[in-house]
Write a protein that holds these residues in place. Structure first.
Motif, PDB file in Angstrom:
ATOM      1  N   TRP A  15       0.641  -0.971   0.033  1.00  0.00           N
ATOM      2  CA  TRP A  15      -0.023   0.095  -0.012  1.00  0.00           C
ATOM      3  C   TRP A  15       0.765   1.191   0.070  1.00  0.00           C
ATOM      4  O   TRP A  15       2.129   1.299   0.447  1.00  0.00           O
ATOM      5  N   ASP A  16       0.294   2.131  -0.317  1.00  0.00           N
ATOM      6  CA  ASP A  16       0.797   3.826  -0.360  1.00  0.00           C
ATOM      7  C   ASP A  16       0.974   4.066   1.124  1.00  0.00           C
ATOM      8  O   ASP A  16       0.282   3.666   1.918  1.00  0.00           O
ATOM      9  N   GLU A  17       2.127   4.627   1.473  1.00  0.00           N
ATOM     10  CA  GLU A  17       2.249   5.063   2.894  1.00  0.00           C
ATOM     11  C   GLU A  17       0.907   5.619   3.700  1.00  0.00           C
ATOM     12  O   GLU A  17       0.595   6.566   3.279  1.00  0.00           O
ATOM     13  N   GLY A  18       0.472   4.988   4.791  1.00  0.00           N
ATOM     14  CA  GLY A  18      -0.366   5.569   5.707  1.00  0.00           C
ATOM     15  C   GLY A  18      -1.778   5.144   5.178  1.00  0.00           C
ATOM     16  O   GLY A  18      -2.813   5.540   5.498  1.00  0.00           O
ATOM     17  N   MET A  19      -2.094   4.339   4.186  1.00  0.00           N
ATOM     18  CA  MET A  19      -3.127   4.034   3.456  1.00  0.00           C
ATOM     19  C   MET A  19      -3.529   2.494   3.540  1.00  0.00           C
ATOM     20  O   MET A  19      -2.529   1.857   3.587  1.00  0.00           O
ATOM     21  N   ARG A  20      -4.672   1.806   2.915  1.00  0.00           N
ATOM     22  CA  ARG A  20      -4.809   0.540   2.568  1.00  0.00           C
ATOM     23  C   ARG A  20      -5.305   0.522   1.070  1.00  0.00           C
ATOM     24  O   ARG A  20      -5.890  -0.172   0.610  1.00  0.00           O
ATOM     25  N   ALA A  21      -4.718   1.501   0.196  1.00  0.00           N
ATOM     26  CA  ALA A  21      -5.059   1.559  -1.073  1.00  0.00           C
ATOM     27  C   ALA A  21      -3.640   2.115  -1.537  1.00  0.00           C
ATOM     28  O   ALA A  21      -2.699   2.370  -1.123  1.00  0.00           O
ATOM     29  N   CYS A  22      -3.957   2.404  -3.102  1.00  0.00           N
ATOM     30  CA  CYS A  22      -2.523   2.693  -3.842  1.00  0.00           C
ATOM     31  C   CYS A  22      -3.209   4.089  -4.554  1.00  0.00           C
ATOM     32  O   CYS A  22      -3.027   3.803  -6.057  1.00  0.00           O
ATOM     33  N   PRO A  23      -3.452   5.053  -4.392  1.00  0.00           N
ATOM     34  CA  PRO A  23      -4.082   6.218  -5.272  1.00  0.00           C
ATOM     35  C   PRO A  23      -2.832   6.653  -6.179  1.00  0.00           C
ATOM     36  O   PRO A  23      -3.047   7.067  -7.401  1.00  0.00           O
ATOM     37  N   SER A  24      -1.542   6.322  -5.800  1.00  0.00           N
ATOM     38  CA  SER A  24      -0.114   6.633  -6.654  1.00  0.00           C
ATOM     39  C   SER A  24      -0.091   5.969  -8.064  1.00  0.00           C
ATOM     40  O   SER A  24       0.189   6.813  -8.778  1.00  0.00           O
ATOM     41  N   VAL A  25      -0.787   4.706  -8.128  1.00  0.00           N
ATOM     42  CA  VAL A  25      -0.855   4.177  -9.398  1.00  0.00           C
ATOM     43  C   VAL A  25      -2.363   3.756  -9.578  1.00  0.00           C
ATOM     44  O   VAL A  25      -2.640   2.777 -10.082  1.00  0.00           O
ATOM     45  N   THR A  26      -3.520   4.291  -9.206  1.00  0.00           N
ATOM     46  CA  THR A  26      -4.942   4.222  -9.549  1.00  0.00           C
ATOM     47  C   THR A  26      -5.384   2.980  -9.006  1.00  0.00           C
ATOM     48  O   THR A  26      -6.397   3.290  -8.063  1.00  0.00           O
ATOM     49  N   ILE A  27      -4.696   1.934  -8.832  1.00  0.00           N
ATOM     50  CA  ILE A  27      -5.235   0.759  -8.061  1.00  0.00           C
ATOM     51  C   ILE A  27      -4.068  -0.164  -7.557  1.00  0.00           C
ATOM     52  O   ILE A  27      -2.916  -0.315  -8.462  1.00  0.00           O
ATOM     53  N   CYS A  28      -4.160  -0.941  -6.648  1.00  0.00           N
ATOM     54  CA  CYS A  28      -3.074  -1.424  -6.116  1.00  0.00           C
ATOM     55  C   CYS A  28      -2.737  -2.776  -6.939  1.00  0.00           C
ATOM     56  O   CYS A  28      -3.449  -3.545  -6.987  1.00  0.00           O
ATOM     57  N   PRO A  29      -1.366  -3.035  -7.396  1.00  0.00           N
ATOM     58  CA  PRO A  29      -0.777  -4.125  -7.885  1.00  0.00           C
ATOM     59  C   PRO A  29      -0.802  -5.198  -6.881  1.00  0.00           C
ATOM     60  O   PRO A  29      -0.322  -5.028  -5.894  1.00  0.00           O
ATOM     61  N   CYS A  30      -1.773  -6.186  -6.974  1.00  0.00           N
ATOM     62  CA  CYS A  30      -1.871  -7.102  -5.782  1.00  0.00           C
ATOM     63  C   CYS A  30      -0.814  -8.260  -5.722  1.00  0.00           C
ATOM     64  O   CYS A  30      -0.832  -9.229  -4.873  1.00  0.00           O
ATOM     65  N   LEU A  31       0.251  -8.224  -6.780  1.00  0.00           N
ATOM     66  CA  LEU A  31       1.314  -9.253  -6.816  1.00  0.00           C
ATOM     67  C   LEU A  31       2.620  -8.438  -6.321  1.00  0.00           C
ATOM     68  O   LEU A  31       3.628  -8.691  -6.930  1.00  0.00           O
ATOM     69  N   SER A  32       2.660  -7.740  -5.365  1.00  0.00           N
ATOM     70  CA  SER A  32       3.587  -6.819  -4.996  1.00  0.00           C
ATOM     71  C   SER A  32       4.613  -7.600  -4.180  1.00  0.00           C
ATOM     72  O   SER A  32       5.986  -7.482  -4.244  1.00  0.00           O
TER      73      SER A  32
END
Length: 579
Positions: free
Chosen positions: A481-498
């Motif tokens: 996740w993006d820091e302090g979040m449970r989501a990834c607004p920096s890349v629109t939606i989280c890549p779930c294979l990180s």
């Protein structure tokens, strides 16, 4: 259609079904609805009385899972009862996790049989209202009307922020922040780091090597920059021209007018049911695939400000109004007891959209007390991304007021209908869903249940990211996740294979639905061994198929209403397709 399928459909037509096994089928599938968005799932800030009444008068599922954590593969699994990887509708490339343009050539393969095709061959009149998102293709070859639906009114791709207005999200760290920005400045924001790198390279070349070479680098990159910007803003979902409304196979609105779309969709649904019952004298199969509550949010002006939870609450309450209107039509037609209703969501809430997104909700722990909110979001295989509302109502048949705690999936609706209709699945097309009927209480029933679930695989793209067996769930991959979040607004939606986990993270979901306390892996060797065996057995059944998602949009395939030849080409180049 090949010979085998022809024989199969001849077999279907030869079946003599009674009225009790051919109820009308009404499917409500919402887009991006959170597990905790409805009153019947514990929400106290948003009013949803009509949807709540479905749960009160039917069965409510507490562990219903989507077929995938994101739109396209989830909807494909729902309509076929098969994991989307079998259909070529998965991708590990974050750019191609769904169809991202109406100009792509791929779509739901024609050698797959949708539940609508089966219903159609059994004498149902079939209709889809709302969102398709399973491909458009060359000359509309992948539209719903080519996959078993007599009628289609809706969007072939999806609703996105661009369809609503020119406000776009600040994807560079501003969670929930909305900025007024032009498409040009938005493109610069998205490509700023690349452009800065090019300038630095050109400057170094200028100072230490060759001014001529530096000039050539800048010219080539500038051309590439503007061509890339034109292509992206003209032929992907960032183009308003991608916001299409079809009636059957004809574009009737480009770009779409969202404000009254729920009203129009509701009217289409009620008209379809009325005409089928009163004019065609047939049972109906209606797939009401709501465009809501995917962003951009939209409501009629009179519904703005009704909810205590802002614009998102307004959207849920307008959705609930629509469900109520359609249920009322069943009563008017006197077919309420002859209609099987299924309600769910394609995946969890889109938390990258901040204030425009739903709730992760709370699930019951085995202690019977409310647990913490579910973890994750849309696009992720944490519980919030894949656990969705699930309601089945069939008045006069299914005992009302049930709560079903067994593990269930959107994959299960297809085989459930096959069992209701007493139809065998195609032998060369193994179903991954199992019947929902085994855990339901019926007033009276002769349905024969043939299979029960052992394992549920949660795919991220083409990779098994998590596995569920009984009360245990193992995560082999998780997002970062993006820091302090449970989501990834920096890349629109989280890549779930990180992040890969070996050994996997193991949770007791019944005791810890929030997935906060991983179990000591050393004490669960037998559990992991059974999961690994199940994975190997499942993967042995997979057959390689052409990938349908990993294709770039082709300008000559991009639909442009009321235009042909040079006129069409000019309108495409100038991004001015309108009707």
């Amino acid at each position: 259609m090949n010979i085998l399928y022809g024989i199969y459909f001849i077999f279907l037509n030869s079946i003599n079904l009674s009225k009790s096994t051919t109820p009308n089928v009404l499917i409500f599938l919402v887009d991006d609805l959170g597990y905790g968005d409805l009153g019947c799932y514990g929400n106290s800030t948003i009013d949803s009385p009509h949807i709540d009444s479905l749960a009160r008068d039917g069965a409510r599922y507490t562990q219903m899972y989507s077929a995938a954590p994101i739109c396209t593969p989830s909807r494909a699994g729902f309509l076929t009862g098969r994991y989307p990887i079998r259909l070529g509708l998965t991708s590990n490339d974050n750019r191609f996790r769904t169809f991202n343009s109406p100009g792509q050539s791929g779509g739901l393969p024609h050698d797959e049989t949708t539940v609508a095709q089966v219903a159609q061959e059994l004498g149902y009149r079939t209709g889809l209202v709302g969102k398709w998102h399973l491909g458009l293709g060359r000359d509309g070859e992948h539209l719903p009307t080519r996959h078993g639906f007599h009628t289609f009114f809706g969007m072939p791709v999806t609703n996105v922020q661009t369809c609503g207005n020119k406000k776009v999200y600040n994807l560079i760290g501003g969670h929930g922040e909305i900025l007024d920005r032009s498409f040009f400045s938005y493109w610069i924001t998205l490509t700023g780091k690349i452009w800065l790198t090019i300038i630095v390279v050109a400057l170094v070349t200028w100072l230490f090597y060759s001014r001529k070479l530096a000039f050539i680098i800048l010219i080539i990159c500038a051309i590439g920059f503007f061509v890339g910007m034109w292509y992206t803003l003209s032929f992907t979902l960032l183009s308003r021209s991608s916001c299409l409304l079809y009636r059957n196979e004809t574009i009737i609105e480009q770009p779409i007018h969202l404000e009254d779309l729920t009203l129009r969709n509701t009217n289409e649904a009620t008209r379809f049911m009325t005409e089928t019952v009163q004019i065609h004298k047939k049972p109906f199969f209606l797939y009401m695939a709501y465009v809501k509550v995917h962003t951009a949010l939209f409501t009629l002006p009179e519904n703005v400000g009704r909810s205590r939870h802002g614009a998102y609450g307004d959207n849920i309450e307008e959705l609930d109004w629509s469900v109520g209107k359609i249920i009322q039509t069943l009563k008017i037609l006197n077919i309420e007891n002859d209609t099987l209703i299924f309600f769910s969501s394609d995946n969890g809430p889109f938390l990258e959209r901040g204030i425009e997104a739903g709730f992760c909700g709370r699930a019951m722990a085995s202690s019977g007390k409310l647990s913490k909110p579910l973890r994750g979001a849309k696009g992720q295989t944490w519980e919030c991304g894949i656990r969705v509302p699930g309601i089945v109502r069939w008045s006069g048949h299914v005992v009302s007021g049930q709560t079903i705690e067994s593990i269930s999936s959107l994959l299960d609706f297809y085989p459930s209908l096959l069992e209701l209709w007493n139809v065998e699945s195609m032998p060369d097309r193994p179903l991954d869903g199992v019947s929902l009927w085994s855990n339901l209480k019926f007033i009276s029933s002769t349905i024969q249940v043939r299979k029960e679930r052992n394992t549920l695989f949660h795919y991220c793209g083409s990779t098994i990211a998590a596995v569920r067996q009984g009360k245990y769930k193992a995560h082999y991959w998780t997002p970062t996740w993006d820091e302090g979040m449970r989501a990834c607004p920096s890349v629109t939606i989280c890549p779930c294979l990180s992040t890969e986990h070996s050994p996997p993270l193991l949770f007791d979901i019944e005791a810890d639905p929030a997935e906060e306390s991983p179990l000591d892996i050393e004490n669960y060797a037998d559990v992991l061994s059974m999961m690994n065996t199940a994975i190997q057995e499942h993967q042995a059944t997979l057959v390689s198929v052409p990938n349908q998602l990993e294709t770039l949009a082709l300008p000559w395939l991009f639909p442009c209403c009321n235009s042909q030849g040079w006129t069409r080409m000019i309108r495409l180049i100038t991004n001015s397709c309108q009707c």
